[in-house]
Motif scaffolding. Structure first.
Motif, PDB file in Angstrom:
ATOM      1  N   HIS A  73       0.849  -1.272   0.089  1.00  0.00           N
ATOM      2  CA  HIS A  73      -0.008  -0.167  -0.086  1.00  0.00           C
ATOM      3  C   HIS A  73       0.973   1.101   0.001  1.00  0.00           C
ATOM      4  O   HIS A  73       2.030   1.300  -0.207  1.00  0.00           O
ATOM      5  N   GLY A 124      -5.631  -0.870   1.829  1.00  0.00           N
ATOM      6  CA  GLY A 124      -5.313  -1.643   2.907  1.00  0.00           C
ATOM      7  C   GLY A 124      -6.223  -1.302   4.106  1.00  0.00           C
ATOM      8  O   GLY A 124      -6.877  -0.437   3.966  1.00  0.00           O
ATOM      9  N   GLU A 164      -2.286   0.350   8.281  1.00  0.00           N
ATOM     10  CA  GLU A 164      -1.553  -0.770   7.628  1.00  0.00           C
ATOM     11  C   GLU A 164      -0.302  -0.412   7.013  1.00  0.00           C
ATOM     12  O   GLU A 164       0.903  -0.719   7.089  1.00  0.00           O
ATOM     13  N   HIS A 167       2.196  -7.015   4.581  1.00  0.00           N
ATOM     14  CA  HIS A 167       1.047  -6.772   4.861  1.00  0.00           C
ATOM     15  C   HIS A 167       0.527  -6.953   6.188  1.00  0.00           C
ATOM     16  O   HIS A 167       1.093  -7.697   6.994  1.00  0.00           O
ATOM     17  N   ALA A 168      -0.628  -6.344   6.478  1.00  0.00           N
ATOM     18  CA  ALA A 168      -1.333  -6.670   7.947  1.00  0.00           C
ATOM     19  C   ALA A 168      -2.572  -6.810   7.411  1.00  0.00           C
ATOM     20  O   ALA A 168      -3.306  -6.279   6.659  1.00  0.00           O
TER      21      ALA A 168
HETATM   22 ZN   LIG Z   1      -2.451  -5.288   2.461  1.00  0.00          ZN
END
Ligand SMILES: [Zn+2]
Length: 227
Positions: free
Chosen positions: A31, A56, A60, A117-118
């Motif tokens: 992102h 996202g 994030e 990512h989260a």
């Molecule tokens: Zn993400």
């Protein structure tokens, strides 16, 4: 004696040079500061288009950048060469999107593309980490699938061992533009749920981010050993 001397010479001649180039790890924090709702082809030649960046889950983009920078430090210390798709809140090399991110890692002939990512969910109790890898698609991912899956398994295992996060396992994905354009092995780690109060708070701390970086590095090293 002469024979012995010659065989020692031969041994030196076939030994790899002492300063072979270190493996390149392409670190890709997901992102950007703001979503980019323009679209791009999901894979080379595809008629399916997908938005470049939905933005996202809340917080994030910041957290995964912080993790990415820590990961770079740990990897460099272990002898890897690291390139990053972004070191700020924007993609560092032009207009962004997941094609550009994949092509950036391709250009650097990375041994592995590590997408960070989260997760987010409307269910605040959901927590834990998973690692995504590309589904098989002839001409897109067929060449990178075996190694990507191997890397995903190594990273998921090491990540869970280091962080103690709940193990949500490996997830095969056919719909990720960043995988479908990659010509180098590629994986995506969902480091945890930002929307879970406990895990989300932890992911924002330096202490846990270092743990995350070390867990990822252990997994990367199991897949592609440090020089
Ligand atoms: Zn993400």
């Amino acid at each position: 004696m002469r024979v012995f001397f010659l065989s020692v010479l031969a041994l030196f001649a076939t030994t790899a040079p002492a300063h072979a180039a270190p493996p390149v790890i392409c670190v890709d924090p997901g992102h950007e500061r703001t979503p980019d709702l323009s679209t791009e082809r999901i894979g080379p030649g595809s008629d399916t288009y997908k938005i470049k960046d939905g933005g996202g889950t809340a917080g994030e983009a910041t957290v995964v950048l912080q993790i990415g920078k820590k990961l770079r430090k740990v990897l460099v210390r272990r002898g890897y060469e690291v390139v990053m798709t972004r070191t700020t809140m924007e993609f560092d090399y032009g207009n962004g999107g997941n094609i550009a991110r994949a092509k950036f890692c391709n250009r650097h002939d990375a041994a592995l593309m590590v997408r960070i990512h989260a997760d987010g969910s409307t269910d605040r109790s959901r927590h834990g980490a998973s690692t995504l890898y590309p589904a098989w698609h002839k001409g897109w991912t067929s060449d990178i699938l075996p190694e990507s899956r191997e890397a995903a398994a190594a990273i998921q295992k090491a990540y869970i061992a280091k962080t103690g996060a709940a193990d949500l396992g490996l997830v095969r994905r056919a719909d990720l533009t960043g995988f479908n354009w990659a010509n180098v092995p590629a994986i995506l780690v969902e480091t945890g749920f930002m929307t879970n109060p406990t895990e989300g708070a932890k992911l924002k701390t330096d202490r846990y981010q270092w743990k995350v970086a070390h867990g990822l590095t252990n997994g990367i090293a199991a897949f592609v050993p440090a020089p």
